[in-house]
Structure formats: structure tokens, C-alpha cells
Motif scaffolding. Structure first.
Motif, PDB file in Angstrom:
ATOM      1  N   ASN A 148      12.466   6.566   4.301  1.00 21.77           N
ATOM      2  CA  ASN A 148      11.669   5.971   5.365  1.00 21.77           C
ATOM      3  C   ASN A 148      12.536   5.191   6.356  1.00 21.77           C
ATOM      4  O   ASN A 148      12.188   4.099   6.774  1.00 21.77           O
ATOM      5  N   CYS A 181       2.278   7.924   7.044  1.00 22.16           N
ATOM      6  CA  CYS A 181       2.132   6.583   7.607  1.00 22.16           C
ATOM      7  C   CYS A 181       3.378   5.786   7.229  1.00 22.16           C
ATOM      8  O   CYS A 181       3.521   5.346   6.087  1.00 22.16           O
ATOM      9  N   ASP A 182       4.300   5.645   8.205  1.00 20.05           N
ATOM     10  CA  ASP A 182       5.587   4.985   7.936  1.00 20.05           C
ATOM     11  C   ASP A 182       5.409   3.570   7.394  1.00 20.05           C
ATOM     12  O   ASP A 182       6.133   3.154   6.488  1.00 20.05           O
ATOM     13  N   GLU A 183       4.436   2.821   7.953  1.00 24.05           N
ATOM     14  CA  GLU A 183       4.251   1.413   7.520  1.00 24.05           C
ATOM     15  C   GLU A 183       3.919   1.332   6.033  1.00 24.05           C
ATOM     16  O   GLU A 183       4.265   0.367   5.360  1.00 24.05           O
ATOM     17  N   LEU A 184       3.233   2.341   5.525  1.00 27.54           N
ATOM     18  CA  LEU A 184       2.847   2.336   4.111  1.00 27.54           C
ATOM     19  C   LEU A 184       3.849   3.116   3.248  1.00 27.54           C
ATOM     20  O   LEU A 184       3.675   3.214   2.030  1.00 27.54           O
ATOM     21  N   GLY A 185       4.862   3.709   3.881  1.00 33.85           N
ATOM     22  CA  GLY A 185       5.855   4.481   3.127  1.00 33.85           C
ATOM     23  C   GLY A 185       5.322   5.828   2.660  1.00 33.85           C
ATOM     24  O   GLY A 185       5.680   6.304   1.578  1.00 33.85           O
ATOM     25  N   ASP A 186       4.456   6.453   3.467  1.00 32.58           N
ATOM     26  CA  ASP A 186       3.910   7.793   3.160  1.00 32.58           C
ATOM     27  C   ASP A 186       3.397   7.908   1.721  1.00 32.58           C
ATOM     28  O   ASP A 186       3.897   8.723   0.930  1.00 32.58           O
TER      29      ASP A 186
END
Ligand code: TMP
Length: 239
Positions: free
Chosen positions: A39, A127-132
Motif C-alpha cells: 500500500n 480502498c487505500d485508506e483501509l489497506g484494501d
């Protein structure tokens, strides 16, 4: 088709940039040599990667089109640039696995290299913020990431891609261990294969030696990253 003209930049991702064209239905994708992993935590460049990924992805998309999988591919414009249909990306990473490796091996505490009786499919929420995070199809429906019909089409195409590519690579002396796909919606709602299929998004193991010919060499600091990209490119194109 006449060469499309690049207009304003619409988006810059970790490995690609996307530009508008005069035609609102088409965009130009430009592949970079930048590489990231975990990420974006690990950053680097892999000389020549953009050209390898662009040309290899286009070749595979053309093959898949011939075999009945609709894709975003329109025309290769240059070594690094390709004209594609503009899509709205379905925010799911669709991962097919034939052999245990990577996060599967880690998550379930098994060694890499176990051959599955049948391929597996998993989704990550893009979703990058959630780490996929890993999610299942019920979660995808609950989050309204895709409809039931879209998920059915995506699953069908993903397994179809696996059958085509597994056989294709085996003829080149390469085992297709696993890979990640992304799909997009055209304005009429049709789902097509989008993004890329490259050593960034697949695991390729040499069928004879087991040597890794993909981005794991970068992720795992194994060395020989450029050489691996060139080797898999040579197998695919004969160049
Ligand atoms: P994983 O074992 O790390 O989950 O990776 C499975 C496959 O998906 C592997 O071929 C590499 C690819 N992949 C991507 O294309 N993008 C990603 O962000 C990740 C984590 C994996």
C-alpha cells in the motif's frame, strides 16, 4: 484509428497516469516505471517496467477479447501509452489463485506452492485508506460496491481469464500462480475487464526452475527485478 491526442491529466495512480482525449468515451493510460508495494509503504523504480506492463497487458487483453472476455482495450499508441475505453472502476480487487502464495499462505499459515484442486476467487475492497481489506460477496453487496448481476459477470469472467491465461503461460514454460483483476462499467452499464494484467498484478513462476518472474522480486528485495520483467516479456513477445 487515428492516433489519439493526450489532453489533461485526469488521474495519477501508483503505476499509471490517465489522460483525457477529445473523445469523452476514451482515455489514454500511460504506464510509469514507478513501483510500490504494501500500500505504497515501499517505493522504487523498475527500469523498463512501464513498457513491459503496457505491451504485455495489451497483448493479453487482445487474447482475452478473442476468447470472449470484454475488455477496455482499444489501441496501443506507443511503448508506454494505450487508448482504452473510459470506465468507472468497480472498487473491488478480484484475485484468482491456482497455487498458495503471498497473503493466502500468510493468512492461513500454509506454505507457498500448494496446488489447489480448483482455483479460488477472493475480493478485496479497493480502498487505500483501509489497506484494501478482504471482503466476501455479501459484504460487497451490502456496501453496494456492485450489484448481484455485476458480481456474477465478474466472477464468470475472472475464472474464464484464468483458464485462458493458465494455458497460455504454460505453453511459455510459466506457471500462473495467482493474479488480480479489476473491472469497470461502461456508460451503458456493461462490465468489462480493465486496469492491467502484468508482472505487477500476477505471480509467474518458471515451470522448470520455479524462479519468480514477477513483482515479488521487488516486494521481497530478491534482486534481479528488471531481468525478471524482461524475461517474462521475452517469453510473451519473443523479443
Ligand atoms: P496477495 O497474495 O499479496 O494477496 O496477491 C495476490 C495477487 O494479486 C498477486 O498476483 C499480486 C496481486 N496484487 C496486486 O496486483 N495488487 C495488490 O495490491 C496486491 C496486494 C496484490
Amino acid at each position: 484509428m487515428e492516433k489519439a491526442v493526450k489532453k489533461e491529466q485526469l488521474y495519477e495512480g501508483k503505476a499509471k497516469k490517465v489522460f483525457a482525449t477529445a473523445d469523452p468515451a476514451l482515455v489514454i493510460v500511460s504506464y510509469k516505471d514507478d513501483a510500490t508495494a504494501f500500500n505504497g509503504l515501499k517505493k522504487g523504480t523498475v527500469a523498463g517496467k512501464g513498457a513491459v506492463n503496457n505491451r504485455m497487458s495489451n497483448l493479453l487483453m487482445r487474447l482475452l477479447e478473442q476468447r470472449g472476455v470484454p475488455t477496455h482495450f482499444v489501441e496501443e499508441l506507443s511503448e508506454r501509452e494505450t487508448l482504452v475505453k473510459k470506465v468507472k472502476i468497480v472498487p473491488l480487487e478480484v484475485i484468482i489463485r491456482n497455487v498458495s502464495a503471498g497473503s493466502f499462505a500468510k493468512r492461513y499459515g500454509v506454505p507457498e506452492g500448494i496446488v489447489f484442486d480448483a482455483p479460488t476467487l477472493e475480493f478485496s475492497y479497493k480502498c487505500d485508506e483501509l489497506g484494501d481489506p478482504l471482503i466476501n460477496r455479501y459484504h460487497a453487496l451490502a456496501l453496494k460496491l456492485a450489484t448481484e448481476e455485476e458480481l456474477a459477470a465478474i466472477e464468470k469472467y475472472a475464472f474464464q481469464v484464468n483458464e485462458v491465461l493458465k494455458e497460455y503461460f504454460l505453453h511459455l514454460g510459466v506457471r500462473l500462480i495467482d493474479f488480480k483483476l479489476e473491472f469497470g462499467r461502461l456508460p451503458d452499464g456493461t462490465v468489462v475487464l480493465a486496469d492491467e494484467i502484468s508482472p505487477d498484478t500476477c505471480r509467474f513462476w518458471d515451470a522448470e526452475t520455479g524462479e519468480k518472474l514477477d513483482k515479488d522480486r521487488f516486494r521481497r528485495d530478491m534482486g534481479g527485478v528488471e531481468e525478471a520483467y524482461q524475461e517474462i516479456f521475452k517469453r510473451v513477445t519473443g523479443e
